[in-house]
Design a protein around this motif. Structure first.
Motif, short mmCIF file in Angstrom:
data_model
loop_
_atom_site.label_atom_id
_atom_site.label_comp_id
_atom_site.label_asym_id
_atom_site.label_seq_id
_atom_site.Cartn_x
_atom_site.Cartn_y
_atom_site.Cartn_z
N MET B 122 40.98 21.20 33.99
CA MET B 122 40.98 22.15 35.11
C MET B 122 40.84 23.56 34.53
O MET B 122 41.75 24.04 33.85
CB MET B 122 42.26 22.00 35.92
CG MET B 122 42.36 22.97 37.09
SD MET B 122 43.28 22.16 38.43
CE MET B 122 44.14 23.53 39.15
N MET B 123 39.69 24.14 34.78
CA MET B 123 39.41 25.46 34.21
C MET B 123 39.71 26.53 35.25
O MET B 123 39.25 26.45 36.39
CB MET B 123 37.93 25.54 33.80
CG MET B 123 37.58 24.57 32.69
SD MET B 123 35.85 24.72 32.21
CE MET B 123 35.15 23.28 33.03
N PHE B 124 40.51 27.50 34.82
CA PHE B 124 40.83 28.62 35.72
C PHE B 124 39.92 29.79 35.38
O PHE B 124 39.94 30.31 34.27
CB PHE B 124 42.30 29.02 35.57
CG PHE B 124 42.70 30.15 36.47
CD1 PHE B 124 42.97 29.91 37.82
CD2 PHE B 124 42.78 31.46 36.01
CE1 PHE B 124 43.33 30.96 38.67
CE2 PHE B 124 43.14 32.50 36.85
CZ PHE B 124 43.41 32.25 38.19
N VAL B 125 39.09 30.16 36.35
CA VAL B 125 38.13 31.23 36.15
C VAL B 125 38.81 32.56 36.46
O VAL B 125 39.27 32.78 37.58
CB VAL B 125 36.88 31.02 37.05
CG1 VAL B 125 35.93 32.19 36.92
CG2 VAL B 125 36.20 29.70 36.68
N LEU B 126 38.90 33.41 35.45
CA LEU B 126 39.65 34.67 35.60
C LEU B 126 38.68 35.86 35.60
O LEU B 126 37.89 36.03 34.67
CB LEU B 126 40.65 34.80 34.45
CG LEU B 126 41.58 36.00 34.52
CD1 LEU B 126 42.55 35.90 35.69
CD2 LEU B 126 42.37 36.14 33.23
N ASN B 127 38.74 36.63 36.66
CA ASN B 127 37.99 37.88 36.73
C ASN B 127 39.00 39.01 36.84
O ASN B 127 39.66 39.15 37.86
CB ASN B 127 37.05 37.85 37.94
CG ASN B 127 36.22 39.13 38.07
OD1 ASN B 127 36.47 40.12 37.38
ND2 ASN B 127 35.23 39.10 38.96
N ALA B 128 39.13 39.79 35.77
CA ALA B 128 40.17 40.83 35.73
C ALA B 128 39.89 41.92 36.75
O ALA B 128 40.73 42.80 36.95
CB ALA B 128 40.25 41.41 34.33
N ASN B 129 38.74 41.88 37.40
CA ASN B 129 38.45 42.90 38.42
C ASN B 129 38.92 42.50 39.82
O ASN B 129 38.74 43.26 40.76
CB ASN B 129 36.95 43.19 38.46
CG ASN B 129 36.51 43.95 37.23
OD1 ASN B 129 37.25 44.78 36.72
ND2 ASN B 129 35.33 43.63 36.73
N ARG B 130 39.47 41.31 39.97
CA ARG B 130 39.98 40.91 41.28
C ARG B 130 41.42 41.39 41.40
O ARG B 130 42.21 41.26 40.46
CB ARG B 130 39.91 39.39 41.47
CG ARG B 130 38.50 38.84 41.51
CD ARG B 130 37.64 39.46 42.56
NE ARG B 130 38.13 39.19 43.92
CZ ARG B 130 37.60 39.68 45.02
NH1 ARG B 130 36.57 40.49 44.95
NH2 ARG B 130 38.10 39.39 46.19
N ARG B 174 37.67 43.88 28.46
CA ARG B 174 38.94 44.11 29.14
C ARG B 174 39.46 42.78 29.69
O ARG B 174 40.63 42.45 29.58
CB ARG B 174 38.73 45.12 30.27
CG ARG B 174 40.01 45.72 30.83
CD ARG B 174 39.70 47.01 31.61
NE ARG B 174 38.49 46.90 32.42
CZ ARG B 174 38.45 46.32 33.61
NH1 ARG B 174 39.52 45.79 34.12
NH2 ARG B 174 37.31 46.25 34.27
N GLY B 175 38.56 41.99 30.28
CA GLY B 175 38.92 40.68 30.80
C GLY B 175 39.35 39.75 29.68
O GLY B 175 40.28 38.95 29.83
N GLN B 176 38.67 39.88 28.54
CA GLN B 176 38.99 39.03 27.40
C GLN B 176 40.42 39.30 26.93
O GLN B 176 41.16 38.38 26.59
CB GLN B 176 37.97 39.29 26.26
CG GLN B 176 38.13 38.40 25.05
CD GLN B 176 37.76 36.93 25.34
OE1 GLN B 176 37.27 36.60 26.43
NE2 GLN B 176 38.01 36.06 24.39
N LYS B 177 40.80 40.61 26.96
CA LYS B 177 42.15 40.99 26.53
C LYS B 177 43.19 40.35 27.46
O LYS B 177 44.20 39.79 27.01
CB LYS B 177 42.28 42.52 26.55
CG LYS B 177 43.32 43.02 25.59
CD LYS B 177 43.34 44.55 25.56
CE LYS B 177 44.78 45.00 25.39
NZ LYS B 177 44.97 46.40 25.72
N LEU B 178 42.90 40.42 28.78
CA LEU B 178 43.82 39.82 29.75
C LEU B 178 43.90 38.31 29.53
O LEU B 178 44.98 37.72 29.55
CB LEU B 178 43.37 40.15 31.18
CG LEU B 178 44.20 39.53 32.30
CD1 LEU B 178 45.64 40.00 32.25
CD2 LEU B 178 43.59 39.87 33.67
#
Lengths: 248, 223, 185
Positions: B122-130, B174-178
């Motif tokens: 189960m992959m959680f897709v993370l967009n730090a801009n949301r 930035r997203g990678q850092k999160l």
């Protein structure tokens, strides 16, 4: 080869759109079988609600009418008064009947409109994605009750059958369930009785059927049936609340 | 790439770009020779769903499973019985595109028995801009809610931080850092870094996770 | 729509019409035909749009054939009132008073508010004598924007209204008309 089983002629051949494990399919079939057994299929006009069963008009093999949300009893009133010799029924969920359509159902019962209502109660708004309904149990989680229904905030679930049974012209009111074969058979008996009393012109008749929603409950179909028994049945007890004296 | 378990669940915040990733992933999976099915389990939002691409997928031999009601505008949560196919027919490699929040993920809950029987990813897709997932606490809370709703566990993270056509390398980093913070906090690996194929050459090397170049398939009606 | 009546209403008998057979009606099939379904649900966007287009063709037909309007005293009018219902009768009194003061005023009285008598208002706006429009309503201006759309900037359109059950007087309307004409000169 001898035919041992045939699908009821009360249903069309269109496949149901309902999620697997949803009991709408069972309830549709019970209504259709009753219509067929009573020889009423071609003398029936049904009214579909708004909700998951909005497409009921595609499944019942009789004349069908779509109503606005909650207004099925008002539409059925008009139809039955124009066609008093026909069988008329509404098929409504708890969001439709017990919330936006409460006034319609109460007053149709009060006037003693001679149609039958099949009231499907699964304690949630299914079609719109699992919001709290008037029938949602205390503590039951819903998208609009993420911590569960809170009694102080949202009150206690509405027991529709008990409420309508206080109305003199509601001559037949029974709550049934379809979680196992025994109860499915009992449900069919109640539905049959309701249609018979309607055709005898006795008054308003309603059968409340406890139902499931695996998709919005987030449970497997089997778990859902178990949840119905363990949680819904204690609060919504099965049984007959009204039957005319002479029909007992 | 594509070395996940047979059943891949893709989840993430609404607007995270999880469907875009799911579409690209599905196409890649099929191109890599797998017998592929994509299951659109999004019962909440009737827009930007993978089922919109049904004819395109079918051209490529990918099976699309969605609602039992045909017609894109329908938003009845009518899950098709066909969904069970991917659990029973193990010749399929399946991608399950799940609704973007706890409510959407609930639809998956009813399949937990099937998922208990067979390991999945189960992959959680993370967009730090949301907004709900722009910091560590928000992202963790969101992951926990989706896990509770779906009754499944997230197994890896996908960094999909972007601003559509205006994405810069800085946004991705930035997203990678999160993602790295979430990864450390929850012990989940970063599986992929989703990057538009034009930006791949400018991306720094030695990032955690595999670079997943994508094309844009989910066109907006105003484009 | 049933409203609260200020005065008695006289119902004229509606002449009997022969209606086409209702083959679509839900009357029970009696085993003689396929079931009839009455619904308005179009889940496919293309089907839904087709249905909307069909409805709008119907509305166009209604607008073409059912628009009703009374025009009063428009020849040579400097100011044109637009008013309907009770207000229209009061405006007629105001027009007579204005005539005594040497001001020519006319009126357009929509009998149907939908379809709205856009053409009659357009035609009045094209008259050389007309300097301005004044809509008089017992509301805060539910109609004035429709009038402005029809006039389409050719002449000024002003509004006078009373609410809450207060009724505009002929005197007040005359004063408003003089004010509007003063500004339009």
């Amino acid at each position: 080869m001898a035919v041992v089983f045939e699908k009821t002629k009360g249903l069309t051949d269109k496949p149901f759109h309902y999620c697997p494990g949803c009991t709408h399919g069972i309830i549709h079939r019970l209504v259709a079988e009753v219509l067929e057994e009573l020889g009423l299929v071609d003398k029936t006009i049904g009214v579909a609600p708004v909700g998951c069963s909005v497409f009921a008009y595609d499944y019942f093999n009789c004349d069908m009418h779509e109503a606005s949300h909650g207004r099925a009893p008002a539409v059925a009133t008009g139809i039955k008064r124009v066609h008093p010799d026909k069988a008329v029924f509404t098929y409504q969920g708890d969001g439709d009947l017990a919330s936006i359509g409460t006034a319609e159902i109460v007053h149709a019962a009060m006037r003693g409109e001679k149609f039958t209502t099949i009231f499907v109660n699964n304690a949630i708004y299914g079609m719109t994605g699992g919001q709290m309904a008037p029938t949602t149990l205390v503590g039951q989680k819903a998208t609009t009750a993420p911590l569960g229904r809170m009694e102080d905030h949202a009150g206690m679930p509405l027991r529709v059958s008990e409420m309508l049974a206080t109305i003199p012209k509601a001559v037949f009111v029974e709550r049934v369930s379809v979680h196992d074969v025994k109860h499915i058979n009992q449900a069919k008996k109640a539905i049959k009785k309701a249609f018979q009393l309607q055709m005898e012109g006795k008054g308003f008749t309603l059968v409340e059927v406890l139902s499931t929603c695996p998709t919005n409950w987030g449970k497997t179909p089997v778990e859902s049936l178990k949840w119905l028994q363990e949680n819904m049945m204690p609060y919504f007890p099965l049984g007959n609340f009204r039957t005319p004296e002479e029909a007992k | 790439m594509f070395d996940e378990k047979r059943i891949r669940i893709i989840t993430g915040h609404y607007g995270s770009g999880k469907t875009e990733f799911a579409v690209n992933y599905t196409l890649g999976l099929a191109a890599a020779g797998y017998k592929t099915a994509i299951v659109d389990l999004d019962i909440v939002n009737p827009y930007f769903r993978s089922r919109e691409l049904e004819p395109f997928f079918e051209e490529k031999g990918i099976r699309v499973i969605s609602s039992s009601i045909k017609g894109l505008a329908g938003d009845l949560p009518a899950l098709s019985p066909e969904i069970n196919t991917v659990f029973h027919d193990k010749s399929y490699s399946a991608v399950l595109d799940v609704g973007g929040d706890k409510v959407g993920a609930t639809a998956l809950g009813r399949y937990h028995e099937s998922l208990d029987r067979e390991p999945y990813d189960m992959m959680f897709v993370l967009n730090a801009n949301r907004s709900m997932t722009h910091d560590l606490d928000g992202a963790i809370r969101y992951i926990r809610e989706i896990e509770a709703g779906s009754r499944q566990k997230v197994t890896s993270l996908v960094n999909n931080t972007h601003l559509c056509g205006e994405t810069t390398i800085e946004d991705i980093m930035r997203g990678q850092k999160l993602c790295e913070q979430v990864s450390d906090a929850l012990g989940l690996p970063i599986k992929y870094i989703v990057v538009h194929k034009d930006l791949v050459p400018s991306l720094p090397h030695n990032l955690k996770g595999e670079v997943f170049p994508i094309d844009i398939y989910m066109k907006k009606p105003w484009e | 729509m049933i409203g609260q009546m200020m005065e008695p209403v006289e119902f004229r008998p509606v002449p009997k019409r022969t209606l086409p057979e209702k083959t679509w009606a839900t009357t029970g099939t009696d085993g003689k035909r396929q079931p009839n379904i009455i619904n308005s649900l179009f889940i496919d966007p293309q089907e839904c749009e087709n249905h909307n287009f069909k409805l709008f063709r119907k509305y166009d037909e209604i607008a073409k054939n059912e628009t009703r309007v009374e025009t009063y005293n428009l020849d040579g009018a400097e100011i044109v009132f637009v008013a309907y219902g009770t207000t229209a009768r009061i405006v007629k009194n105001a027009i007579n008073t204005l005539a005594k003061d040497g001001i020519k005023a006319g009126m357009i009285r929509p009998i149907t508010l939908w379809p709205f008598p856009t053409q009659a208002i357009k035609d009045a706006a094209d008259r050389a004598s007309v300097k301005a429009f004044l809509t008089v309503e017992m509301s805060m201006g539910q109609m004035v924007e429709d009038v402005r759309l029809a006039v389409n900037g050719k002449k000024p359109v002003e509004f006078y209204g009373r609410t809450g059950g207060m009724i505009p007087t002929p005197k007040a309307i005359v004063e408003q008309a003089k004010k509007v004409l003063g500004g339009a000169k």
